[in-house]
Design a protein around this motif. Sequence first.
Motif, PDB file in Angstrom:
ATOM      1  N   UNK A  37      21.743 -33.873 -37.360  1.00 54.26           N
ATOM      2  CA  UNK A  37      21.421 -33.550 -38.748  1.00 54.26           C
ATOM      3  C   UNK A  37      21.560 -34.805 -39.584  1.00 54.26           C
ATOM      4  N   UNK A  38      21.025 -34.748 -40.791  1.00 52.12           N
ATOM      5  CA  UNK A  38      21.151 -35.866 -41.722  1.00 52.12           C
ATOM      6  C   UNK A  38      21.783 -35.391 -43.014  1.00 52.12           C
ATOM      7  N   UNK A  39      22.707 -36.178 -43.513  1.00 47.95           N
ATOM      8  CA  UNK A  39      23.282 -35.936 -44.837  1.00 47.95           C
ATOM      9  C   UNK A  39      22.213 -36.297 -45.855  1.00 47.95           C
ATOM     10  N   UNK A  40      22.030 -35.417 -46.834  1.00 47.49           N
ATOM     11  CA  UNK A  40      21.066 -35.677 -47.905  1.00 47.49           C
ATOM     12  C   UNK A  40      21.760 -35.590 -49.253  1.00 47.49           C
ATOM     13  N   UNK A  41      21.310 -36.421 -50.167  1.00 47.62           N
ATOM     14  CA  UNK A  41      21.801 -36.402 -51.532  1.00 47.62           C
ATOM     15  C   UNK A  41      20.844 -35.567 -52.372  1.00 47.62           C
ATOM     16  N   UNK A  42      21.382 -34.601 -53.084  1.00 51.11           N
ATOM     17  CA  UNK A  42      20.580 -33.731 -53.929  1.00 51.11           C
ATOM     18  C   UNK A  42      20.630 -34.229 -55.373  1.00 51.11           C
ATOM     19  N   UNK A  43      19.547 -34.066 -56.137  1.00 52.77           N
ATOM     20  CA  UNK A  43      19.603 -34.463 -57.549  1.00 52.77           C
ATOM     21  C   UNK A  43      20.523 -33.538 -58.360  1.00 52.77           C
ATOM     22  N   UNK A  44      20.615 -32.268 -57.912  1.00 49.77           N
ATOM     23  CA  UNK A  44      21.484 -31.315 -58.596  1.00 49.77           C
ATOM     24  C   UNK A  44      22.873 -31.355 -57.978  1.00 49.77           C
ATOM     25  N   UNK A  45      23.861 -30.870 -58.710  1.00 49.93           N
ATOM     26  CA  UNK A  45      25.209 -30.791 -58.165  1.00 49.93           C
ATOM     27  C   UNK A  45      25.283 -29.707 -57.087  1.00 49.93           C
ATOM     28  N   UNK A  46      26.102 -29.959 -56.099  1.00 48.89           N
ATOM     29  CA  UNK A  46      26.361 -28.981 -55.041  1.00 48.89           C
ATOM     30  C   UNK A  46      27.864 -28.711 -54.978  1.00 48.89           C
ATOM     31  N   UNK A  47      28.533 -28.905 -56.093  1.00 46.63           N
ATOM     32  CA  UNK A  47      29.998 -28.815 -56.179  1.00 46.63           C
ATOM     33  C   UNK A  47      30.530 -27.426 -55.851  1.00 46.63           C
ATOM     34  N   UNK A  48      29.837 -26.371 -56.274  1.00 47.93           N
ATOM     35  CA  UNK A  48      30.262 -25.004 -55.967  1.00 47.93           C
ATOM     36  C   UNK A  48      29.276 -24.393 -54.971  1.00 47.93           C
ATOM     37  N   UNK A  49      29.688 -23.297 -54.348  1.00 50.27           N
ATOM     38  CA  UNK A  49      28.792 -22.617 -53.400  1.00 50.27           C
ATOM     39  C   UNK A  49      27.525 -22.153 -54.100  1.00 50.27           C
ATOM     40  N   UNK A  59      29.914 -34.522 -54.568  1.00 44.71           N
ATOM     41  CA  UNK A  59      29.405 -33.300 -55.197  1.00 44.71           C
ATOM     42  C   UNK A  59      27.877 -33.188 -55.233  1.00 44.71           C
ATOM     43  N   UNK A  60      27.185 -34.111 -54.568  1.00 51.14           N
ATOM     44  CA  UNK A  60      25.720 -34.073 -54.491  1.00 51.14           C
ATOM     45  C   UNK A  60      25.194 -34.180 -53.063  1.00 51.14           C
ATOM     46  N   UNK A  61      26.080 -34.367 -52.092  1.00 52.39           N
ATOM     47  CA  UNK A  61      25.648 -34.575 -50.709  1.00 52.39           C
ATOM     48  C   UNK A  61      25.929 -33.337 -49.861  1.00 52.39           C
ATOM     49  N   UNK A  62      24.950 -32.969 -49.044  1.00 54.90           N
ATOM     50  CA  UNK A  62      25.052 -31.796 -48.168  1.00 54.90           C
ATOM     51  C   UNK A  62      24.372 -32.084 -46.840  1.00 54.90           C
ATOM     52  N   UNK A  63      24.635 -31.217 -45.864  1.00 55.57           N
ATOM     53  CA  UNK A  63      23.895 -31.272 -44.613  1.00 55.57           C
ATOM     54  C   UNK A  63      23.713 -29.854 -44.095  1.00 55.57           C
ATOM     55  N   UNK A  64      22.642 -29.670 -43.340  1.00 55.23           N
ATOM     56  CA  UNK A  64      22.310 -28.368 -42.758  1.00 55.23           C
ATOM     57  C   UNK A  64      22.510 -28.456 -41.252  1.00 55.23           C
TER      58      UNK A  64
END
Length: 163
Positions: free
Chosen positions: A24-36, A137-142
Amino acid sequence: MSESFLPASAARVQAALDAAGVQTLVVEMPETTRTAADAAKAVGCEVGQIAKSLIFRGVSSGDAILVITSGANRVDESVMAQAVGERIEKASADFARERSGFAIGGVPPVGHATPMRTFIDQDLLRYDRIWAAAGTPHAVFQFSAFELPRMTRGSVIAVTQKK
């Protein structure tokens, strides 16, 4: 995506994922991902598909305990106390950062500064694909929910009382 384009915290998560053999790859989102809820909105999934990494502290031992729960669930501390073998409390922001190496709102399920006893919400395994924080707070992975126990060496349990 090259790790050099990620913030240092997110690059550490990508390195931990690579070391664990998670494709998988870590991606930076323009929106916050701080909460579920924020993360689900940003990536376009159900709140239940967000793997929240919460750090608790053993009241007697002072040990850090990582609970990875579905974004749709609230951890029942009495249920967790039975699993852990001692009363637990939510960790302070300083304790969480010291033990994990990440600030609250970006704590990932892997790549921590110190090893932690880890518990995984069984409800996450109802989903084929889930999303998790990746160090900021902006980075996620699937990834596949079924990879979570292997990559974290966590125990799968019920983290809430079922009615």
